[in-house]
Motif scaffolding. Structure first.
Motif, PDB file in Angstrom:
ATOM      1  N   GLY A 149      -1.887  11.976 -26.000  1.00 14.69           N
ATOM      2  CA  GLY A 149      -2.686  11.595 -24.851  1.00 14.69           C
ATOM      3  C   GLY A 149      -2.224  12.313 -23.604  1.00 14.69           C
ATOM      4  O   GLY A 149      -1.624  13.381 -23.688  1.00 14.69           O
ATOM      5  N   THR A 150      -2.470  11.704 -22.462  1.00 11.29           N
ATOM      6  CA  THR A 150      -2.126  12.314 -21.173  1.00 11.29           C
ATOM      7  C   THR A 150      -1.485  11.290 -20.255  1.00 11.29           C
ATOM      8  O   THR A 150      -1.970  10.163 -20.145  1.00 11.29           O
ATOM      9  CB  THR A 150      -3.392  12.867 -20.482  1.00 11.29           C
ATOM     10  N   MET A 151      -0.407  11.696 -19.594  1.00 14.90           N
ATOM     11  CA  MET A 151       0.223  10.880 -18.557  1.00 14.90           C
ATOM     12  C   MET A 151      -0.061  11.536 -17.213  1.00 14.90           C
ATOM     13  O   MET A 151       0.068  12.746 -17.070  1.00 14.90           O
ATOM     14  CB  MET A 151       1.728  10.759 -18.747  1.00 14.90           C
ATOM     15  N   THR A 152      -0.447  10.720 -16.247  1.00  8.94           N
ATOM     16  CA  THR A 152      -0.633  11.198 -14.876  1.00  8.94           C
ATOM     17  C   THR A 152       0.524  10.683 -14.037  1.00  8.94           C
ATOM     18  O   THR A 152       0.839   9.493 -14.080  1.00  8.94           O
ATOM     19  CB  THR A 152      -1.970  10.682 -14.308  1.00  8.94           C
ATOM     20  N   VAL A 153       1.137  11.597 -13.285  1.00  9.77           N
ATOM     21  CA  VAL A 153       2.269  11.262 -12.436  1.00  9.77           C
ATOM     22  C   VAL A 153       1.860  11.575 -10.982  1.00  9.77           C
ATOM     23  O   VAL A 153       1.571  12.719 -10.657  1.00  9.77           O
ATOM     24  CB  VAL A 153       3.514  12.099 -12.809  1.00  9.77           C
ATOM     25  N   THR A 154       1.826  10.540 -10.147  1.00 10.43           N
ATOM     26  CA  THR A 154       1.411  10.693  -8.755  1.00 10.43           C
ATOM     27  C   THR A 154       2.578  10.372  -7.830  1.00 10.43           C
ATOM     28  O   THR A 154       3.138   9.267  -7.904  1.00 10.43           O
ATOM     29  CB  THR A 154       0.240   9.761  -8.427  1.00 10.43           C
ATOM     30  N   GLU A 155       2.958  11.312  -6.988  1.00  9.87           N
ATOM     31  CA  GLU A 155       3.994  11.046  -5.992  1.00  9.87           C
ATOM     32  C   GLU A 155       3.390  10.137  -4.911  1.00  9.87           C
ATOM     33  O   GLU A 155       2.242  10.338  -4.499  1.00  9.87           O
ATOM     34  CB  GLU A 155       4.486  12.353  -5.359  1.00  9.87           C
ATOM     35  N   VAL A 156       4.118   9.117  -4.493  1.00  9.62           N
ATOM     36  CA  VAL A 156       3.622   8.202  -3.463  1.00  9.62           C
ATOM     37  C   VAL A 156       4.636   8.077  -2.339  1.00  9.62           C
ATOM     38  O   VAL A 156       5.832   8.276  -2.515  1.00  9.62           O
ATOM     39  CB  VAL A 156       3.287   6.804  -4.038  1.00  9.62           C
ATOM     40  N   SER A 157       4.106   7.761  -1.153  1.00 10.84           N
ATOM     41  CA  SER A 157       4.984   7.527  -0.006  1.00 10.84           C
ATOM     42  C   SER A 157       4.490   6.339   0.775  1.00 10.84           C
ATOM     43  O   SER A 157       3.430   5.815   0.535  1.00 10.84           O
ATOM     44  CB  SER A 157       5.030   8.756   0.886  1.00 10.84           C
ATOM     45  N   ALA A 178       0.834  -1.207   0.000  1.00 16.37           N
ATOM     46  CA  ALA A 178       0.000   0.000   0.000  1.00 16.37           C
ATOM     47  C   ALA A 178       0.867   1.254   0.000  1.00 16.37           C
ATOM     48  O   ALA A 178       1.909   1.304   0.634  1.00 16.37           O
ATOM     49  CB  ALA A 178      -0.920  -0.002   1.206  1.00 16.37           C
ATOM     50  N   SER A 179       0.418   2.254  -0.712  1.00 19.99           N
ATOM     51  CA  SER A 179       1.125   3.534  -0.800  1.00 19.99           C
ATOM     52  C   SER A 179       0.144   4.662  -0.588  1.00 19.99           C
ATOM     53  O   SER A 179      -1.036   4.543  -0.909  1.00 19.99           O
ATOM     54  CB  SER A 179       1.772   3.697  -2.177  1.00 19.99           C
ATOM     55  N   ARG A 180       0.657   5.771  -0.080  1.00 16.51           N
ATOM     56  CA  ARG A 180      -0.171   6.953   0.115  1.00 16.51           C
ATOM     57  C   ARG A 180       0.029   7.894  -1.065  1.00 16.51           C
ATOM     58  O   ARG A 180       1.141   8.342  -1.330  1.00 16.51           O
ATOM     59  CB  ARG A 180       0.224   7.650   1.405  1.00 16.51           C
ATOM     60  N   PRO A 181      -1.044   8.213  -1.814  1.00 25.33           N
ATOM     61  CA  PRO A 181      -0.903   9.143  -2.926  1.00 25.33           C
ATOM     62  C   PRO A 181      -0.628  10.564  -2.427  1.00 25.33           C
ATOM     63  O   PRO A 181      -1.156  10.977  -1.399  1.00 25.33           O
ATOM     64  CB  PRO A 181      -2.235   9.067  -3.662  1.00 25.33           C
ATOM     65  N   GLN A 184       9.310   7.646  -4.892  1.00 20.96           N
ATOM     66  CA  GLN A 184       8.588   6.773  -5.800  1.00 20.96           C
ATOM     67  C   GLN A 184       7.419   7.547  -6.407  1.00 20.96           C
ATOM     68  O   GLN A 184       6.794   8.359  -5.733  1.00 20.96           O
ATOM     69  CB  GLN A 184       8.060   5.549  -5.053  1.00 20.96           C
ATOM     70  N   VAL A 185       7.157   7.282  -7.696  1.00 23.67           N
ATOM     71  CA  VAL A 185       5.991   7.867  -8.357  1.00 23.67           C
ATOM     72  C   VAL A 185       5.233   6.772  -9.083  1.00 23.67           C
ATOM     73  O   VAL A 185       5.785   5.731  -9.443  1.00 23.67           O
ATOM     74  CB  VAL A 185       6.360   8.999  -9.355  1.00 23.67           C
ATOM     75  N   ARG A 186       3.954   7.038  -9.281  1.00 21.85           N
ATOM     76  CA  ARG A 186       3.058   6.131 -10.013  1.00 21.85           C
ATOM     77  C   ARG A 186       2.762   6.778 -11.356  1.00 21.85           C
ATOM     78  O   ARG A 186       2.321   7.928 -11.417  1.00 21.85           O
ATOM     79  CB  ARG A 186       1.758   5.945  -9.228  1.00 21.85           C
ATOM     80  N   LEU A 187       2.990   6.040 -12.444  1.00 22.08           N
ATOM     81  CA  LEU A 187       2.749   6.542 -13.792  1.00 22.08           C
ATOM     82  C   LEU A 187       1.562   5.823 -14.409  1.00 22.08           C
ATOM     83  O   LEU A 187       1.426   4.602 -14.261  1.00 22.08           O
ATOM     84  CB  LEU A 187       3.966   6.294 -14.695  1.00 22.08           C
ATOM     85  N   ALA A 188       0.726   6.567 -15.099  1.00 27.44           N
ATOM     86  CA  ALA A 188      -0.363   5.996 -15.885  1.00 27.44           C
ATOM     87  C   ALA A 188      -0.560   6.899 -17.096  1.00 27.44           C
ATOM     88  O   ALA A 188      -0.528   8.124 -16.968  1.00 27.44           O
ATOM     89  CB  ALA A 188      -1.645   5.911 -15.068  1.00 27.44           C
ATOM     90  N   GLU A 236       2.556   1.966 -13.705  1.00 23.82           N
ATOM     91  CA  GLU A 236       3.931   1.609 -13.368  1.00 23.82           C
ATOM     92  C   GLU A 236       4.389   2.435 -12.183  1.00 23.82           C
ATOM     93  O   GLU A 236       4.127   3.640 -12.124  1.00 23.82           O
ATOM     94  CB  GLU A 236       4.834   1.870 -14.576  1.00 23.82           C
ATOM     95  N   TYR A 237       5.077   1.810 -11.239  1.00 21.96           N
ATOM     96  CA  TYR A 237       5.693   2.508 -10.116  1.00 21.96           C
ATOM     97  C   TYR A 237       7.189   2.535 -10.374  1.00 21.96           C
ATOM     98  O   TYR A 237       7.774   1.497 -10.691  1.00 21.96           O
ATOM     99  CB  TYR A 237       5.423   1.772  -8.802  1.00 21.96           C
ATOM    100  N   ILE A 238       7.796   3.713 -10.270  1.00 23.12           N
ATOM    101  CA  ILE A 238       9.234   3.816 -10.478  1.00 23.12           C
ATOM    102  C   ILE A 238       9.877   4.573  -9.317  1.00 23.12           C
ATOM    103  O   ILE A 238       9.235   5.387  -8.664  1.00 23.12           O
ATOM    104  CB  ILE A 238       9.593   4.494 -11.824  1.00 23.12           C
ATOM    105  N   THR A 239      11.139   4.299  -9.101  1.00 28.47           N
ATOM    106  CA  THR A 239      11.920   4.982  -8.076  1.00 28.47           C
ATOM    107  C   THR A 239      12.493   6.264  -8.663  1.00 28.47           C
ATOM    108  O   THR A 239      13.000   6.270  -9.789  1.00 28.47           O
ATOM    109  CB  THR A 239      13.062   4.071  -7.595  1.00 28.47           C
ATOM    110  N   VAL A 240      12.418   7.339  -7.886  1.00 32.66           N
ATOM    111  CA  VAL A 240      12.950   8.637  -8.307  1.00 32.66           C
ATOM    112  C   VAL A 240      13.749   9.233  -7.155  1.00 32.66           C
ATOM    113  O   VAL A 240      13.762   8.702  -6.054  1.00 32.66           O
ATOM    114  CB  VAL A 240      11.829   9.613  -8.733  1.00 32.66           C
ATOM    115  N   THR A 241      14.366  10.361  -7.417  1.00 39.47           N
ATOM    116  CA  THR A 241      15.100  11.107  -6.410  1.00 39.47           C
ATOM    117  C   THR A 241      14.396  12.444  -6.205  1.00 39.47           C
ATOM    118  O   THR A 241      13.975  13.063  -7.187  1.00 39.47           O
ATOM    119  CB  THR A 241      16.552  11.337  -6.883  1.00 39.47           C
TER     120      THR A 241
END
Length: 91
Positions: free
Chosen positions: A83-91, A4-7, A32-36, A64-69
């Motif tokens: 189209g459109t990409m949504t990028v959600t920061e998760v913790s 589980a992650s918090r958006p 970490q971010v969530r991409l769609a 997709e979840y990816i690791t970021v800095t």
């Protein structure tokens, strides 16, 4: 299985024929971010990113979840259609 992650903050990118990046850098605690994306696209994550068709591929309607800095940004470019990409920061 993903735990589980918090958006957090959400940003969108208009995925088109030229590279476009999110407006704001990832937060100080974002690792970490969530991409769609509504379309197939390519993406890259850097301090000042420019996506090309040689970068990582994200299929349409895939999550997709990816690791970021913290402080980095993400950019995307279309594979075939706009189209459109949504990028959600998760913790």
């Amino acid at each position: 299985m993903k735990s589980a992650s918090r958006p957090g903050a959400v940003q969108t990118i208009s995925v088109a024929a030229t590279s476009a990046a999110v407006s704001n850098a990832f937060g100080a605690q974002t690792y970490q971010v969530r991409l769609a994306s509504t379309v197939a696209c390519y993406y890259t994550v850097e301090a000042s990113p420019t996506a090309t068709t040689s970068d990582s591929y994200l299929p349409a309607n895939w999550v997709e979840y990816i690791t970021v800095t913290p402080g980095q940004k993400i950019a995307a470019i279309r594979a075939t259609a706009d189209g459109t990409m949504t990028v959600t920061e998760v913790s």
